[in-house]
Design a protein around this motif. Structure first.
Motif, PDB file in Angstrom:
ATOM      1  N   VAL A 105     -15.194  42.374  37.929  1.00  0.00           N
ATOM      2  CA  VAL A 105     -14.701  43.462  37.092  1.00  0.00           C
ATOM      3  C   VAL A 105     -13.255  43.251  36.675  1.00  0.00           C
ATOM      4  CG1 VAL A 105     -14.244  45.960  37.056  1.00  0.00           C
ATOM      5  CG2 VAL A 105     -16.299  45.084  38.169  1.00  0.00           C
ATOM      6  N   VAL A 106     -12.434  42.643  37.533  1.00  0.00           N
ATOM      7  CA  VAL A 106     -10.988  42.593  37.286  1.00  0.00           C
ATOM      8  C   VAL A 106     -10.402  41.211  36.999  1.00  0.00           C
ATOM      9  CG1 VAL A 106     -10.612  44.666  38.689  1.00  0.00           C
ATOM     10  CG2 VAL A 106     -10.425  42.419  39.748  1.00  0.00           C
ATOM     11  N   LYS A 107     -11.150  40.139  37.261  1.00  0.00           N
ATOM     12  CA  LYS A 107     -10.592  38.788  37.134  1.00  0.00           C
ATOM     13  C   LYS A 107      -9.990  38.538  35.748  1.00  0.00           C
ATOM     14  CE  LYS A 107     -11.805  33.946  38.095  1.00  0.00           C
ATOM     15  NZ  LYS A 107     -10.884  33.318  37.217  1.00  0.00           N
ATOM     16  N   GLU A 108     -10.728  38.788  34.705  1.00  0.00           N
ATOM     17  CA  GLU A 108     -10.243  38.537  33.350  1.00  0.00           C
ATOM     18  C   GLU A 108      -9.010  39.382  33.028  1.00  0.00           C
ATOM     19  OE1 GLU A 108     -11.865  39.092  28.826  1.00  0.00           O
ATOM     20  OE2 GLU A 108     -13.314  38.457  30.337  1.00  0.00           O
ATOM     21  N   GLY A 109      -9.030  40.644  33.422  1.00  0.00           N
ATOM     22  CA  GLY A 109      -7.883  41.522  33.163  1.00  0.00           C
ATOM     23  C   GLY A 109      -6.633  41.101  33.912  1.00  0.00           C
ATOM     24  N   ILE A 110      -6.793  40.704  35.169  1.00  0.00           N
ATOM     25  CA  ILE A 110      -5.652  40.265  35.981  1.00  0.00           C
ATOM     26  C   ILE A 110      -5.048  38.991  35.385  1.00  0.00           C
ATOM     27  CG2 ILE A 110      -4.988  39.286  38.219  1.00  0.00           C
ATOM     28  CD1 ILE A 110      -6.950  41.270  39.507  1.00  0.00           C
ATOM     29  N   GLU A 111      -5.895  38.032  35.069  1.00  0.00           N
ATOM     30  CA  GLU A 111      -5.400  36.783  34.510  1.00  0.00           C
ATOM     31  C   GLU A 111      -4.778  36.999  33.137  1.00  0.00           C
ATOM     32  OE1 GLU A 111      -8.859  34.277  34.889  1.00  0.00           O
ATOM     33  OE2 GLU A 111      -8.325  33.735  36.953  1.00  0.00           O
ATOM     34  N   GLY A 112      -5.271  37.976  32.386  1.00  0.00           N
ATOM     35  CA  GLY A 112      -4.690  38.308  31.095  1.00  0.00           C
ATOM     36  C   GLY A 112      -3.278  38.864  31.194  1.00  0.00           C
ATOM     37  N   LEU A 113      -2.927  39.359  32.360  1.00  0.00           N
ATOM     38  CA  LEU A 113      -1.588  39.900  32.603  1.00  0.00           C
ATOM     39  C   LEU A 113      -0.642  38.832  33.159  1.00  0.00           C
ATOM     40  CD1 LEU A 113      -2.633  43.293  34.235  1.00  0.00           C
ATOM     41  CD2 LEU A 113      -1.688  42.948  31.946  1.00  0.00           C
ATOM     42  N   GLY A 114      -1.133  37.606  33.290  1.00  0.00           N
ATOM     43  CA  GLY A 114      -0.285  36.526  33.817  1.00  0.00           C
ATOM     44  C   GLY A 114      -0.288  36.439  35.324  1.00  0.00           C
ATOM     45  N   MET A 115      -1.194  37.164  35.971  1.00  0.00           N
ATOM     46  CA  MET A 115      -1.316  37.119  37.426  1.00  0.00           C
ATOM     47  C   MET A 115      -2.500  36.233  37.783  1.00  0.00           C
ATOM     48  SD  MET A 115      -0.944  41.150  38.271  1.00  0.00           S
ATOM     49  CE  MET A 115       0.133  42.194  37.317  1.00  0.00           C
ATOM     50  N   ALA A 116      -2.541  35.772  39.015  1.00  0.00           N
ATOM     51  CA  ALA A 116      -3.639  34.943  39.478  1.00  0.00           C
ATOM     52  C   ALA A 116      -4.524  35.751  40.429  1.00  0.00           C
ATOM     53  CB  ALA A 116      -3.109  33.716  40.198  1.00  0.00           C
ATOM     54  N   VAL A 117      -5.802  35.426  40.430  1.00  0.00           N
ATOM     55  CA  VAL A 117      -6.740  36.040  41.383  1.00  0.00           C
ATOM     56  C   VAL A 117      -6.920  35.056  42.525  1.00  0.00           C
ATOM     57  CG1 VAL A 117      -9.081  36.883  41.710  1.00  0.00           C
ATOM     58  CG2 VAL A 117      -7.898  37.320  39.561  1.00  0.00           C
ATOM     59  N   ALA A 118      -6.707  35.527  43.714  1.00  0.00           N
ATOM     60  CA  ALA A 118      -6.846  34.653  44.895  1.00  0.00           C
ATOM     61  C   ALA A 118      -7.918  35.181  45.814  1.00  0.00           C
ATOM     62  CB  ALA A 118      -5.517  34.580  45.639  1.00  0.00           C
ATOM     63  N   VAL A 122       2.623  35.773  40.759  1.00  0.00           N
ATOM     64  CA  VAL A 122       1.986  36.988  41.254  1.00  0.00           C
ATOM     65  C   VAL A 122       0.506  36.710  41.486  1.00  0.00           C
ATOM     66  CG1 VAL A 122       1.462  39.412  40.785  1.00  0.00           C
ATOM     67  CG2 VAL A 122       3.645  38.445  40.040  1.00  0.00           C
ATOM     68  N   PHE A 123       0.040  37.026  42.688  1.00  0.00           N
ATOM     69  CA  PHE A 123      -1.346  36.850  43.067  1.00  0.00           C
ATOM     70  C   PHE A 123      -1.923  38.191  43.485  1.00  0.00           C
ATOM     71  CE2 PHE A 123       0.619  32.793  43.742  1.00  0.00           C
ATOM     72  CZ  PHE A 123      -0.332  31.882  43.331  1.00  0.00           C
ATOM     73  N   ILE A 124      -3.125  38.487  43.006  1.00  0.00           N
ATOM     74  CA  ILE A 124      -3.836  39.684  43.421  1.00  0.00           C
ATOM     75  C   ILE A 124      -5.087  39.222  44.161  1.00  0.00           C
ATOM     76  CG2 ILE A 124      -4.968  41.817  42.665  1.00  0.00           C
ATOM     77  CD1 ILE A 124      -1.948  41.740  42.092  1.00  0.00           C
ATOM     78  N   CYS A 125      -5.366  39.852  45.288  1.00  0.00           N
ATOM     79  CA  CYS A 125      -6.499  39.462  46.129  1.00  0.00           C
ATOM     80  C   CYS A 125      -7.491  40.615  46.225  1.00  0.00           C
ATOM     81  CB  CYS A 125      -6.011  39.075  47.520  1.00  0.00           C
ATOM     82  SG  CYS A 125      -4.709  37.830  47.501  1.00  0.00           S
ATOM     83  N   PRO A 126      -8.316  40.794  45.190  1.00  0.00           N
ATOM     84  CA  PRO A 126      -9.315  41.865  45.248  1.00  0.00           C
ATOM     85  C   PRO A 126     -10.481  41.476  46.163  1.00  0.00           C
ATOM     86  CG  PRO A 126      -9.557  40.656  43.202  1.00  0.00           C
ATOM     87  CD  PRO A 126      -8.360  40.074  43.921  1.00  0.00           C
ATOM     88  N   THR A 127     -11.285  42.449  46.504  1.00  0.00           N
ATOM     89  CA  THR A 127     -12.477  42.137  47.292  1.00  0.00           C
ATOM     90  C   THR A 127     -13.454  41.370  46.411  1.00  0.00           C
ATOM     91  OG1 THR A 127     -13.633  44.157  46.663  1.00  0.00           O
ATOM     92  CG2 THR A 127     -12.220  44.279  48.615  1.00  0.00           C
ATOM     93  N   ALA A 128     -14.410  40.688  47.033  1.00  0.00           N
ATOM     94  CA  ALA A 128     -15.396  39.906  46.288  1.00  0.00           C
ATOM     95  C   ALA A 128     -16.187  40.779  45.321  1.00  0.00           C
ATOM     96  CB  ALA A 128     -16.332  39.200  47.263  1.00  0.00           C
ATOM     97  N   LEU A 129     -16.410  42.028  45.662  1.00  0.00           N
ATOM     98  CA  LEU A 129     -17.155  42.938  44.779  1.00  0.00           C
ATOM     99  C   LEU A 129     -16.366  43.306  43.524  1.00  0.00           C
ATOM    100  CD1 LEU A 129     -18.695  45.311  47.457  1.00  0.00           C
ATOM    101  CD2 LEU A 129     -19.847  43.471  46.207  1.00  0.00           C
ATOM    102  N   HIS A 130     -15.039  43.302  43.612  1.00  0.00           N
ATOM    103  CA  HIS A 130     -14.206  43.677  42.467  1.00  0.00           C
ATOM    104  C   HIS A 130     -13.905  42.507  41.528  1.00  0.00           C
ATOM    105  CE1 HIS A 130     -12.987  47.095  45.185  1.00  0.00           C
ATOM    106  NE2 HIS A 130     -13.294  47.727  44.081  1.00  0.00           N
ATOM    107  N   ILE A 131     -14.000  41.275  42.011  1.00  0.00           N
ATOM    108  CA  ILE A 131     -13.594  40.116  41.205  1.00  0.00           C
ATOM    109  C   ILE A 131     -14.260  40.081  39.830  1.00  0.00           C
ATOM    110  CG2 ILE A 131     -13.642  37.592  41.055  1.00  0.00           C
ATOM    111  CD1 ILE A 131     -12.953  37.530  44.037  1.00  0.00           C
TER     112      ILE A 131
END
Length: 87
Positions: free
Chosen positions: A74-87, A63-72
């Motif tokens: 705020v959300v990178k650590e939380g997304i990765e903590g859920l087992g998803m990747a930030v792209a 699972v990959f989530i692609c937030p905007t650069a402004l959101h990264i």
């Protein structure tokens, strides 16, 4: 659209060449592109909190989530903590 690694059968061929048949099956990928939604960083953090109540089998899907650069930030650590990747 998905494409297959196995070419269509030509007339007179009963099955694809053995080299293509032996390819390992691929792990499905699910990705989400936020574009401009959610609009606020606070709403993005709330979305991550809402996802904490969900689950998926990490061995069966990436699972990959692609937030905007402004959101990264705020959300990178939380997304990765859920087992998803930030792209």
């Amino acid at each position: 659209a998905c494409t297959s690694l196995v070419p269509p059968r030509s007339p007179g061929r009963s099955r694809p060449p053995p080299s293509l048949v032996s390819i390992m099956p691929r792990k499905p990928i699910v990705g989400g592109n936020w574009k401009c939604n959610p609009a606020a960083q606070k709403a993005a953090a709330e979305l991550i909190e809402a996802w904490k109540g969900t689950s998926f089998d990490k061995d069966k899907v990436d699972v990959f989530i692609c937030p905007t650069a402004l959101h990264i930030p705020v959300v990178k650590e939380g997304i990765e903590g859920l087992g998803m990747a930030v792209a």
